[in-house]
Design a protein around this motif. Structure first.
Motif, mmCIF file in Angstrom:
data_model
loop_
_atom_site.group_PDB
_atom_site.id
_atom_site.type_symbol
_atom_site.label_atom_id
_atom_site.label_comp_id
_atom_site.label_asym_id
_atom_site.label_seq_id
_atom_site.Cartn_x
_atom_site.Cartn_y
_atom_site.Cartn_z
ATOM 1 N N GLU A 1 5.226 -9.307 -6.621
ATOM 2 C CA GLU A 1 4.830 -8.271 -5.661
ATOM 3 C C GLU A 1 4.279 -8.888 -4.385
ATOM 4 O O GLU A 1 4.644 -8.496 -3.285
ATOM 5 N N ARG A 2 3.377 -9.858 -4.543
ATOM 6 C CA ARG A 2 2.759 -10.495 -3.380
ATOM 7 C C ARG A 2 3.793 -11.197 -2.513
ATOM 8 O O ARG A 2 3.795 -11.110 -1.296
ATOM 9 N N SER B 1 2.572 -9.556 -10.604
ATOM 10 C CA SER B 1 1.687 -9.525 -9.429
ATOM 11 C C SER B 1 2.097 -10.571 -8.392
ATOM 12 O O SER B 1 2.046 -10.322 -7.191
ATOM 13 N N LYS C 1 7.918 -1.132 -9.255
ATOM 14 C CA LYS C 1 7.839 0.022 -10.147
ATOM 15 C C LYS C 1 7.711 -0.497 -11.558
ATOM 16 O O LYS C 1 8.466 -1.352 -11.979
ATOM 17 N N ARG C 2 6.748 0.029 -12.290
ATOM 18 C CA ARG C 2 6.524 -0.422 -13.675
ATOM 19 C C ARG C 2 6.622 0.721 -14.625
ATOM 20 O O ARG C 2 6.384 1.812 -14.381
ATOM 21 N N GLY D 1 5.504 -5.925 -1.401
ATOM 22 C CA GLY D 1 5.593 -4.530 -1.788
ATOM 23 C C GLY D 1 5.062 -4.294 -3.175
ATOM 24 O O GLY D 1 4.477 -5.171 -3.806
ATOM 25 N N LYS D 2 5.288 -3.094 -3.656
ATOM 26 C CA LYS D 2 4.820 -2.696 -4.982
ATOM 27 C C LYS D 2 6.012 -2.539 -5.908
ATOM 28 O O LYS D 2 6.984 -1.878 -5.563
#
Length: 63
Positions: free
Chosen positions: A54-55, A51, A62-63, A59-60
């Motif tokens: 990502e921050r 997390s 991929k998991r 962006g997001k």
């Protein structure tokens, strides 16, 4: 002169640079300073959660 790096040599031991002392992980961490990579905050490698990454990347993942 203070040590500024360490090379892993196995069995949880490290050879300090430039002193050449052989130390365990705890001593290695005590001797090495935190390195500011030009960010507002200083992080230890491997301590960020997905997390937080990502921050920081905006962006997001991929998991």
């Amino acid at each position: 002169m203070k040590d500024y790096g360490a090379d892993p040599i196995g069995n949880g031991t490290f050879k300090m640079v430039p002193s050449g002392d052989i130390v365990n992980y705890e001593e290695r961490c005590r001797r090495l300073p935190l390195v500011d990579m030009g960010h507002r905050e200083t992080y230890l490698i491997g301590t960020l959660t997905a997390s937080e990454v990502e921050r920081m990347q905006g962006g997001k993942l991929k998991r």
